[in-house]
Motif scaffolding. Structure first.
Motif, PDB file in Angstrom:
ATOM      1  N   ALA A 358       0.832  -1.105  -0.063  1.00  0.00           N
ATOM      2  CA  ALA A 358       0.190  -0.013   0.129  1.00  0.00           C
ATOM      3  C   ALA A 358       0.790   1.072  -0.035  1.00  0.00           C
ATOM      4  O   ALA A 358       0.540   2.261  -0.549  1.00  0.00           O
ATOM      5  CB  ALA A 358      -0.917   0.137   1.347  1.00  0.00           C
ATOM      6  N   GLY A 359       1.978   1.195   0.684  1.00  0.00           N
ATOM      7  CA  GLY A 359       2.913   2.279   0.802  1.00  0.00           C
ATOM      8  C   GLY A 359       3.500   2.656  -0.633  1.00  0.00           C
ATOM      9  O   GLY A 359       3.669   3.842  -1.041  1.00  0.00           O
ATOM     10  N   ILE A 360       3.834   1.641  -1.509  1.00  0.00           N
ATOM     11  CA  ILE A 360       4.423   1.763  -2.716  1.00  0.00           C
ATOM     12  C   ILE A 360       3.453   2.541  -3.635  1.00  0.00           C
ATOM     13  O   ILE A 360       3.687   3.447  -4.285  1.00  0.00           O
ATOM     14  CB  ILE A 360       4.614   0.519  -3.319  1.00  0.00           C
ATOM     15  CG1 ILE A 360       5.937  -0.177  -2.399  1.00  0.00           C
ATOM     16  CG2 ILE A 360       5.280   0.615  -4.811  1.00  0.00           C
ATOM     17  CD1 ILE A 360       7.048   0.752  -2.383  1.00  0.00           C
ATOM     18  N   LEU A 361       2.227   2.200  -3.468  1.00  0.00           N
ATOM     19  CA  LEU A 361       1.002   2.851  -4.151  1.00  0.00           C
ATOM     20  C   LEU A 361       0.680   4.355  -3.779  1.00  0.00           C
ATOM     21  O   LEU A 361       0.704   5.104  -4.380  1.00  0.00           O
ATOM     22  CB  LEU A 361      -0.292   2.170  -4.102  1.00  0.00           C
ATOM     23  CG  LEU A 361      -0.590   0.644  -4.452  1.00  0.00           C
ATOM     24  CD1 LEU A 361      -1.691  -0.099  -4.220  1.00  0.00           C
ATOM     25  CD2 LEU A 361      -0.359   0.766  -6.001  1.00  0.00           C
ATOM     26  N   ALA A 362       1.150   4.387  -2.361  1.00  0.00           N
ATOM     27  CA  ALA A 362       0.934   5.856  -1.892  1.00  0.00           C
ATOM     28  C   ALA A 362       2.078   6.652  -2.399  1.00  0.00           C
ATOM     29  O   ALA A 362       1.732   7.930  -2.702  1.00  0.00           O
ATOM     30  CB  ALA A 362       0.931   5.832  -0.328  1.00  0.00           C
ATOM     31  N   VAL A 363       3.182   6.083  -2.427  1.00  0.00           N
ATOM     32  CA  VAL A 363       4.206   7.003  -3.034  1.00  0.00           C
ATOM     33  C   VAL A 363       4.026   7.492  -4.500  1.00  0.00           C
ATOM     34  O   VAL A 363       4.367   8.533  -4.867  1.00  0.00           O
ATOM     35  CB  VAL A 363       5.559   6.011  -2.977  1.00  0.00           C
ATOM     36  CG1 VAL A 363       6.517   6.705  -3.668  1.00  0.00           C
ATOM     37  CG2 VAL A 363       5.984   5.868  -1.431  1.00  0.00           C
ATOM     38  N   ALA A 364       3.614   6.443  -5.454  1.00  0.00           N
ATOM     39  CA  ALA A 364       3.313   6.585  -6.792  1.00  0.00           C
ATOM     40  C   ALA A 364       2.027   7.658  -6.702  1.00  0.00           C
ATOM     41  O   ALA A 364       1.958   8.631  -7.489  1.00  0.00           O
ATOM     42  CB  ALA A 364       2.753   5.210  -7.462  1.00  0.00           C
ATOM     43  N   PHE A 365       1.185   7.826  -5.737  1.00  0.00           N
ATOM     44  CA  PHE A 365       0.107   8.480  -5.613  1.00  0.00           C
ATOM     45  C   PHE A 365       0.689  10.055  -5.382  1.00  0.00           C
ATOM     46  O   PHE A 365       0.173  11.000  -6.078  1.00  0.00           O
ATOM     47  CB  PHE A 365      -0.707   8.270  -4.593  1.00  0.00           C
ATOM     48  CG  PHE A 365      -1.956   9.377  -4.086  1.00  0.00           C
ATOM     49  CD1 PHE A 365      -2.973   9.611  -5.068  1.00  0.00           C
ATOM     50  CD2 PHE A 365      -2.027   9.823  -2.978  1.00  0.00           C
ATOM     51  CE1 PHE A 365      -3.877  10.459  -4.652  1.00  0.00           C
ATOM     52  CE2 PHE A 365      -2.892  10.610  -2.406  1.00  0.00           C
ATOM     53  CZ  PHE A 365      -3.888  11.028  -3.555  1.00  0.00           C
ATOM     54  N   VAL A 387       8.509  13.761   1.513  1.00  0.00           N
ATOM     55  CA  VAL A 387       8.627  12.302   1.366  1.00  0.00           C
ATOM     56  C   VAL A 387       9.110  11.899   0.320  1.00  0.00           C
ATOM     57  O   VAL A 387       9.734  10.821   0.174  1.00  0.00           O
ATOM     58  CB  VAL A 387       6.907  12.167   1.662  1.00  0.00           C
ATOM     59  CG1 VAL A 387       6.891  10.538   1.536  1.00  0.00           C
ATOM     60  CG2 VAL A 387       6.641  12.392   2.830  1.00  0.00           C
ATOM     61  N   VAL A 388       8.651  12.362  -1.084  1.00  0.00           N
ATOM     62  CA  VAL A 388       9.294  11.831  -2.100  1.00  0.00           C
ATOM     63  C   VAL A 388      10.629  11.874  -2.273  1.00  0.00           C
ATOM     64  O   VAL A 388      11.279  11.071  -2.830  1.00  0.00           O
ATOM     65  CB  VAL A 388       8.500  12.671  -3.336  1.00  0.00           C
ATOM     66  CG1 VAL A 388       9.098  12.394  -4.654  1.00  0.00           C
ATOM     67  CG2 VAL A 388       6.841  12.385  -3.458  1.00  0.00           C
ATOM     68  N   ALA A 389      11.301  13.280  -1.718  1.00  0.00           N
ATOM     69  CA  ALA A 389      12.552  13.335  -1.777  1.00  0.00           C
ATOM     70  C   ALA A 389      13.257  12.184  -0.819  1.00  0.00           C
ATOM     71  O   ALA A 389      14.402  11.790  -1.282  1.00  0.00           O
ATOM     72  CB  ALA A 389      12.938  14.729  -1.282  1.00  0.00           C
ATOM     73  N   GLY A 390      12.705  11.809   0.142  1.00  0.00           N
ATOM     74  CA  GLY A 390      13.178  10.899   1.084  1.00  0.00           C
ATOM     75  C   GLY A 390      13.333   9.491   0.267  1.00  0.00           C
ATOM     76  O   GLY A 390      14.131   8.638   0.314  1.00  0.00           O
ATOM     77  N   ILE A 391      12.030   9.153  -0.446  1.00  0.00           N
ATOM     78  CA  ILE A 391      12.109   8.048  -1.358  1.00  0.00           C
ATOM     79  C   ILE A 391      13.317   7.864  -2.217  1.00  0.00           C
ATOM     80  O   ILE A 391      14.096   7.047  -2.639  1.00  0.00           O
ATOM     81  CB  ILE A 391      10.850   7.802  -2.063  1.00  0.00           C
ATOM     82  CG1 ILE A 391       9.730   7.446  -0.820  1.00  0.00           C
ATOM     83  CG2 ILE A 391      10.932   6.645  -2.960  1.00  0.00           C
ATOM     84  CD1 ILE A 391       9.759   6.123  -0.163  1.00  0.00           C
ATOM     85  N   LEU A 392      13.529   8.991  -2.799  1.00  0.00           N
ATOM     86  CA  LEU A 392      14.621   9.233  -4.102  1.00  0.00           C
ATOM     87  C   LEU A 392      16.010   9.261  -3.391  1.00  0.00           C
ATOM     88  O   LEU A 392      16.849   8.400  -3.773  1.00  0.00           O
ATOM     89  CB  LEU A 392      14.499  10.756  -4.446  1.00  0.00           C
ATOM     90  CG  LEU A 392      13.385  11.023  -5.458  1.00  0.00           C
ATOM     91  CD1 LEU A 392      13.565  12.539  -5.960  1.00  0.00           C
ATOM     92  CD2 LEU A 392      13.526  10.010  -6.859  1.00  0.00           C
ATOM     93  N   ALA A 421       4.261   8.387   3.640  1.00  0.00           N
ATOM     94  CA  ALA A 421       3.589   8.442   2.425  1.00  0.00           C
ATOM     95  C   ALA A 421       2.235   7.715   2.474  1.00  0.00           C
ATOM     96  O   ALA A 421       1.132   8.391   1.983  1.00  0.00           O
ATOM     97  CB  ALA A 421       4.213   7.491   1.346  1.00  0.00           C
ATOM     98  N   VAL A 422       2.039   6.462   3.190  1.00  0.00           N
ATOM     99  CA  VAL A 422       0.690   6.113   3.539  1.00  0.00           C
ATOM    100  C   VAL A 422      -0.047   7.092   4.634  1.00  0.00           C
ATOM    101  O   VAL A 422      -1.257   7.365   4.111  1.00  0.00           O
ATOM    102  CB  VAL A 422       0.734   4.708   4.166  1.00  0.00           C
ATOM    103  CG1 VAL A 422      -0.376   4.343   5.151  1.00  0.00           C
ATOM    104  CG2 VAL A 422       1.445   3.681   3.422  1.00  0.00           C
ATOM    105  N   LEU A 423       0.391   7.748   5.274  1.00  0.00           N
ATOM    106  CA  LEU A 423      -0.073   8.836   6.176  1.00  0.00           C
ATOM    107  C   LEU A 423      -0.579  10.023   5.421  1.00  0.00           C
ATOM    108  O   LEU A 423      -1.805  10.491   5.421  1.00  0.00           O
ATOM    109  CB  LEU A 423       0.745   9.348   7.345  1.00  0.00           C
ATOM    110  CG  LEU A 423       1.277   8.047   8.178  1.00  0.00           C
ATOM    111  CD1 LEU A 423       2.086   8.823   9.458  1.00  0.00           C
ATOM    112  CD2 LEU A 423       0.189   7.536   9.009  1.00  0.00           C
ATOM    113  N   LEU A 424       0.358  10.402   4.535  1.00  0.00           N
ATOM    114  CA  LEU A 424      -0.139  11.733   3.735  1.00  0.00           C
ATOM    115  C   LEU A 424      -1.115  11.176   2.940  1.00  0.00           C
ATOM    116  O   LEU A 424      -2.277  11.945   2.536  1.00  0.00           O
ATOM    117  CB  LEU A 424       0.889  12.269   2.943  1.00  0.00           C
ATOM    118  CG  LEU A 424       1.852  13.071   3.711  1.00  0.00           C
ATOM    119  CD1 LEU A 424       3.371  13.490   2.765  1.00  0.00           C
ATOM    120  CD2 LEU A 424       1.498  14.250   4.325  1.00  0.00           C
ATOM    121  N   ALA A 425      -1.032  10.088   2.039  1.00  0.00           N
ATOM    122  CA  ALA A 425      -2.334   9.597   1.290  1.00  0.00           C
ATOM    123  C   ALA A 425      -3.672   9.552   1.915  1.00  0.00           C
ATOM    124  O   ALA A 425      -4.466   9.771   1.548  1.00  0.00           O
ATOM    125  CB  ALA A 425      -1.955   8.360   0.526  1.00  0.00           C
TER     126      ALA A 425
END
Length: 503
Positions: A358-365, A387-392, A421-425
């Motif tokens: 679900a988190g991977i989907l949230a990151v994509a979102f 959050v996206v910067a953290g993933i990068l 990412a899950v929390l923000l989504a």
């Protein structure tokens, strides 16, 4: 002060403290078992012991593990050993051994504490990003029971220390934002063309020093320095644009950019080099004698280590390239045992699978939302961007090394950002929607639209709450893969959701 007025404060401190206590129990209780060197502990623990005793990593004889595990920890020599990672993570392990002895508890306790501290830190970051104490608590609780986070806190590897330091640097960068935004707004009123050059940014100094420490644990901390540096410049440009500066791009890059570099990178360099103090002030470390100048010798050593990392392509049962981390096709098995009754216990680098997917989907979102905002030139969410910067910083660089031998336990540095990412989504899904306005609506139509909006909002809140509860339930179900608890074989097999998992 009445009991009623004390309740919010008690909840504000009591909830994160309770979650942190749970995390500590899961990570520290029984951390001395199993009493053998697990997976890459065979390298880091013995290196840590010689660091503490020699100031650098010494060499060991053939097959020293059995003696070391039995308590004979003096089988090293003063000859320097070639090691692939900087020393700080091993120094941290060594401090635990100095305080708690050279046995399994001593060599794992520092990592267990680091893994525990990651939980309240995630709470603080999540609360800052979402503004919601309950979402922050949900994220911290999910991390507290996540099997990947628990297992990586119960073995003396380096990646949990790296995850803690990277998230701490992000926290410092978030603390920098209010003061810097205010300074840019005030300075732009005086200079509406370019805005001010802001030197007073102590939290960026702290972030740089912290990322230097992260790099001193593993070189992958360098990626976080690069990503955070770019993020700071981009944020400065956006802040100047919002403040009304005419030349906001040129100012952010040409004027503030060099200042931000000076605030971020030199502190990182200082803390990184300081982590090598033991090697620099002694004479026995590997390649220490390659030059009379210790810094030149250190550079020579780094060139050799860089060459080693470029050639790490060995076969391994649990090798997993970065693309495989998304579905978690081959999670790293670090320890496995059975009992006479047929029960199975293991420790594995496998996150809560439902939360992870679900988190991977949230990151994509979040990435899609950011992309739309950029294309439409609408307001970019700073929380989503960080959050996206953290993933990068923690994932994307591994995609550039497809031939290098990798393992899923590297993903512990990603896990906090996946949870964020899950929390923000969830927060975006729960957010109120603008009403659908009809032309010249009647009073009944307005009330019907309000009722529809209220029902839809209730449904979204219920759905996200249920999803978070399900994530927690699955995390508890997979918790034995983090702690090594022995399960009946039937229950163990019920965890094997993919055919590649630990058969």
């Amino acid at each position: 002060m009445t009991a009623r007025s004390m309740t919010p404060a008690a909840l504000r401190w009591g909830v994160p403290l309770s979650i942190t206590t749970l995390a500590a129990v899961l990570r520290i209780a029984g951390v001395g078992g199993p009493g053998e060197l697990i997976f890459d502990e065979t390298y880091y623990v013995k290196d840590a012991w010689t660091l503490w005793n020699l100031g650098y990593e010494g060499s060991w004889g053939d097959d020293p593990n059995a003696a070391f595990e039995a308590g004979d920890v003096d089988g090293y020599t003063s000859e320097g050993s070639f090691v692939a990672h900087p020393p700080l993570g091993k120094w941290i392990i060594a401090v635990g051994m100095a305080l708690f002895g050279s046995g399994p508890t001593g060599w794992r306790i520092a990592t267990a504490i680091a893994g525990t501290l990651l939980v309240p830190l995630l709470y603080a970051v999540a609360k800052r990003l979402t503004g919601s104490a309950w979402l922050a608590a949900a994220g911290a609780a999910l991390l507290a029971i996540d099997p990947l986070a628990v297992s990586m806190s119960r073995v003396a590897l380096l990646d949990t220390h790296l995850a803690l330091l990277i998230l701490l640097a992000i926290w410092f960068a978030l603390l920098d934002r209010p003061g810097t935004v205010a300074a840019i707004r005030a300075g732009t009123e005086r200079d509406p063309i370019a805005g001010p050059v802001v030197w007073r940014r102590p939290w960026i100094l702290a972030a740089g020093a912290t990322l230097g420490l992260a790099t001193a644990v593993k070189w992958s901390g360098l990626y976080a320095i690069a990503v955070l540096g770019i993020a700071i410049v981009v944020a400065d440009a956006i802040d100047r644009r919002r403040a009304g500066a005419t030349r906001w791009v040129e100012s952010a890059i040409g004027r503030q950019g060099p200042v931000s570099f000076a605030l971020l990178v030199p502190p990182a360099l200082v803390t990184y080099v300081a982590s090598w103090s033991g090697w620099l002030v002694t004479s026995g470390g590997y390649d220490r004698g390659s030059s009379p100048n210790p810094l030149v010798a250190l550079w020579s050593y780094h060139r050799a280590v860089f060459g080693f990392h470029q050639g790490v392509t060995s076969e391994h049962t649990y090798a997993s390239p970065a693309l495989e981390w998304i579905p978690m096709l081959n999670p790293t098995l670090m320890y496995r045992t059975t009992d006479p009754a047929g029960g199975v216990g293991l420790m594995a680098a496998l996150p809560n699978p439902v939360l992870w997917w679900a988190g991977i989907l949230a990151v994509a979102f979040l990435i899609v939302r950011l992309g739309i905002a950029i294309v439409r030139r609408t307001r970019v969410s700073g929380a989503e961007a960080i959050v996206v910067a953290g993933i990068l910083a923690t994932y994307a660089p591994w995609l550039l090394l497809p031939n290098r031998t990798m393992f899923t336990f590297y993903a512990i540095t990603m896990l906090p950002f996946v949870i964020l990412a899950v929390l923000l989504a969830a927060q975006r899904i729960r957010a109120p929607r603008p009403p659908v306005l009809l032309a010249d609506p009647t009073l009944d139509e307005i009330r019907a639209e309000q009722d529809r909006q209220a029902a839809a909002a209730d449904a979204r809140r219920t759905a996200t709450t249920v999803a978070l509860i399900v994530f927690g339930a699955v995390g508890l179900f997979f918790l034995p893969f983090g702690t090594g608890w022995i399960e009946p074989e039937a229950l163990y097999r019920a965890h094997l959701w993919l055919p590649s998992w630990f058969l």
